[in-house]
Scaffold this motif. Structure first.
Motif, PDB file in Angstrom:
ATOM      1  N   GLY A   7     -55.071 -13.781  30.216  1.00 11.46           N
ATOM      2  CA  GLY A   7     -56.533 -13.851  30.185  1.00 11.46           C
ATOM      3  C   GLY A   7     -57.047 -12.669  29.407  1.00 11.46           C
ATOM      4  O   GLY A   7     -57.881 -11.892  29.867  1.00 11.46           O
ATOM      5  N   GLU A  42     -54.584 -16.294  25.970  1.00 11.77           N
ATOM      6  CA  GLU A  42     -55.999 -16.603  26.169  1.00 11.77           C
ATOM      7  C   GLU A  42     -56.218 -18.097  25.974  1.00 11.77           C
ATOM      8  O   GLU A  42     -55.711 -18.686  25.026  1.00 11.77           O
ATOM      9  N   ARG A  60     -59.131 -19.665  25.445  1.00  9.88           N
ATOM     10  CA  ARG A  60     -60.196 -20.066  24.499  1.00  9.88           C
ATOM     11  C   ARG A  60     -59.707 -19.925  23.049  1.00  9.88           C
ATOM     12  O   ARG A  60     -59.462 -18.790  22.582  1.00  9.88           O
ATOM     13  N   ASN A  62     -53.138 -20.387  25.111  1.00 10.80           N
ATOM     14  CA  ASN A  62     -52.420 -21.100  26.163  1.00 10.80           C
ATOM     15  C   ASN A  62     -53.055 -20.770  27.513  1.00 10.80           C
ATOM     16  O   ASN A  62     -53.799 -19.794  27.636  1.00 10.80           O
ATOM     17  N   ILE A  75     -52.435 -19.558  31.397  1.00 12.14           N
ATOM     18  CA  ILE A  75     -51.446 -18.688  32.062  1.00 12.14           C
ATOM     19  C   ILE A  75     -50.332 -19.551  32.670  1.00 12.14           C
ATOM     20  O   ILE A  75     -49.154 -19.252  32.534  1.00 12.14           O
ATOM     21  N   ALA A 102     -59.326 -11.149  34.968  1.00 10.05           N
ATOM     22  CA  ALA A 102     -59.086 -12.538  34.588  1.00 10.05           C
ATOM     23  C   ALA A 102     -59.905 -13.398  35.545  1.00 10.05           C
ATOM     24  O   ALA A 102     -59.741 -13.313  36.757  1.00 10.05           O
TER      25      ALA A 102
HETATM   26  C1  LIG Z   1     -63.438 -11.817  32.150  1.00  8.17           C
HETATM   27  S1  LIG Z   1     -62.392 -12.116  30.771  1.00  8.17           S
HETATM   28  C2  LIG Z   1     -61.421 -10.653  30.787  1.00  8.17           C
HETATM   29  C3  LIG Z   1     -60.916 -10.299  29.432  1.00  8.17           C
HETATM   30  C4  LIG Z   1     -60.043  -9.047  29.357  1.00  8.17           C
HETATM   31  N1  LIG Z   1     -58.867  -9.135  30.184  1.00  8.17           N
HETATM   32  C5  LIG Z   1     -60.829  -7.804  29.694  1.00  8.17           C
HETATM   33  O1  LIG Z   1     -60.702  -7.305  30.814  1.00  8.17           O
HETATM   34  O2  LIG Z   1     -61.615  -7.316  28.866  1.00  8.17           O
HETATM   35  C6  LIG Z   1     -61.273 -13.351  31.392  1.00  8.17           C
HETATM   36  C7  LIG Z   1     -60.583 -14.155  30.304  1.00  8.17           C
HETATM   37  O3  LIG Z   1     -59.568 -14.956  30.875  1.00  8.17           O
HETATM   38  C8  LIG Z   1     -59.564 -16.219  30.205  1.00  8.17           C
HETATM   39  N2  LIG Z   1     -58.969 -17.175  31.128  1.00  8.17           N
HETATM   40  C9  LIG Z   1     -59.498 -17.664  32.276  1.00  8.17           C
HETATM   41  N3  LIG Z   1     -58.640 -18.523  32.881  1.00  8.17           N
HETATM   42  C10 LIG Z   1     -57.517 -18.569  32.105  1.00  8.17           C
HETATM   43  C11 LIG Z   1     -56.274 -19.236  32.203  1.00  8.17           C
HETATM   44  N4  LIG Z   1     -56.011 -20.041  33.229  1.00  8.17           N
HETATM   45  N5  LIG Z   1     -55.362 -19.053  31.232  1.00  8.17           N
HETATM   46  C12 LIG Z   1     -55.619 -18.232  30.185  1.00  8.17           C
HETATM   47  N6  LIG Z   1     -56.791 -17.545  30.038  1.00  8.17           N
HETATM   48  C13 LIG Z   1     -57.729 -17.710  30.988  1.00  8.17           C
HETATM   49  C14 LIG Z   1     -61.022 -16.463  29.893  1.00  8.17           C
HETATM   50  O4  LIG Z   1     -61.175 -17.377  28.825  1.00  8.17           O
HETATM   51  C15 LIG Z   1     -61.532 -15.073  29.560  1.00  8.17           C
HETATM   52  O5  LIG Z   1     -61.490 -14.805  28.178  1.00  8.17           O
END
Ligand SMILES: C[S@@+](CC[C@H](N)C(=O)[O-])C[C@H]1O[C@@H](n2cnc3c(N)ncnc32)[C@H](O)[C@@H]1O
Length: 225
Positions: free
Chosen positions: A137, A165, A167, A196, A198, A214
Motif C-alpha cells: 500500500g 500499490e 491504484r 497489485n 497485497i 495502509a
Molecule cells: C493511506 S495510503 C498510504 C500510502 C503510504 N504508505 C504512506 O504512508 O504515505 C494507502 C494506500 O494503500 C493502497 N491500498 C489500499 N488497499 C490496498 C490493497 N489491498 N493492496 C494494495 N494497495 C492497497 C491505497 O490505494 C493507498 O494508496
C-alpha cells in the motif's frame, strides 16, 4: 531564537523566544522581578542596575580578552533523508532547490521517524548480501523512497525495493519518476513499483515487509501476509 531557562527548586523549564517575544519577556520582568541584569557579549559586558527608588543605571565595559562566539547551537540537525535528492522534488515534497515545502514538513518528519524505527529493527536482524523489501500500500511512494534512499546510503548490501500499490495511475506515475531519476545518475536501479493487491502479490524473495497507513483492510492484509 533566544533561549530562556527558568530555574525552579526541583526542575528547570526552557522556552525559546523570537527577538520581539524575548523583549516582551524582559520588559515584563525588569524592574519588577529583577533589579540587576547582566548581558555578556563577545565585545562588551553590560549591566543594568535599578535602585530601590526605581532609578536605572546602565554600565558598559569593553571586553579585554578575546571571546569566541559559541555557535554550537547553530549546527544543522543531521537528517536521515537528504531533501535535495531529485525524487523528493519529483514526488512533490520539496522545491526544485531541495527545500521541504511548508505543507510537507509534517510528512517529511513522519517518514524520517519511520526510517529511524525500521532501521532500528533491521539492525537487529541478520541479512544476506541482498535485502528484498516490499512496501505494501505504497501510495505516493514517500516512505518507499525514504527507506530505499537511507538503506542504499547506509547499508553495505544490495537493496531491492518494491512498492505494491493497487491504484494503477499511481504506479505509472512513480515508475515514471524512477525513470527520470535514472537520468540524474542517482542510485534508483533496484526500486520499482508494481500494480497489485497485497493479497495477490507474490514476490520471489522477501526479507522485509513495511506498510504505513495502509487504508481499508490493507494493514490487516499486510500483517496477514
Ligand atoms: C493511506 S495510503 C498510504 C500510502 C503510504 N504508505 C504512506 O504512508 O504515505 C494507502 C494506500 O494503500 C493502497 N491500498 C489500499 N488497499 C490496498 C490493497 N489491498 N493492496 C494494495 N494497495 C492497497 C491505497 O490505494 C493507498 O494508496
Amino acid at each position: 531564537m533566544y533561549q530562556f531557562t527558568y530555574r525552579f527548586e526541583r526542575r528547570d523549564e526552557t522556552k525559546n523566544f523570537t527577538a520581539s517575544q524575548m523583549m516582551e519577556q524582559v520588559r515584563s520582568m525588569v524592574p519588577e522581578k529583577f533589579q540587576n541584569v547582566s548581558l555578556f557579549t563577545i565585545s562588551e559586558d553590560v549591566t543594568l542596575l535599578v535602585s530601590k527608588k526605581g532609578k536605572p543605571t546602565l554600565m558598559c565595559k569593553a571586553v579585554k580578552e578575546q571571546r569566541e562566539q559559541d555557535l554550537s547551537h547553530d549546527h544543522e540537525k543531521q537528517r536521515l533523508i537528504d531533501p535535495t535528492k531529485p525524487w523528493w522534488f519529483l514526488l512533490g515534497l520539496t522545491s526544485r532547490d531541495g527545500k521541504v515545502l511548508a505543507d510537507m514538513q509534517h510528512k517529511f518528519k513522519q517518514i524520517c521517524k519511520y526510517v529511524e524505527i525500521v532501521d532500528g529493527v533491521m539492525r537487529q536482524t541478520k541479512f544476506d548480501n541482498e535485502i528484498h523489501i516490499a512496501d505494501m500500500g505504497a501510495g505516493k511512494g514517500y516512505l518507499t523512497f525514504a527507506l530505499y534512499e537511507y538503506l542504499t546510503t547506509h547499508y553495505d548490501k544490495k537493496i531491492v525495493m518494491e512498492g505494491v500499490e493497487i491504484r494503477p495511475e499511481l504506479v505509472v506515475k512513480i515508475n515514471d519518476i524512477i525513470e527520470k531519476c535514472k537520468d540524474t545518475r542517482q542510485c534508483v536501479s533496484t526500486i520499482h513499483f508494481v500494480q497489485n493487491s497485497i493479497e495477490e502479490y507474490k514476490p520471489s524473495n522477501l526479507d522485509v515487509l513495511i506498510a504505513l497507513h495502509a487504508c481499508d483492510t490493507a494493514t490487516d492484509d499486510a500483517i496477514l501476509y
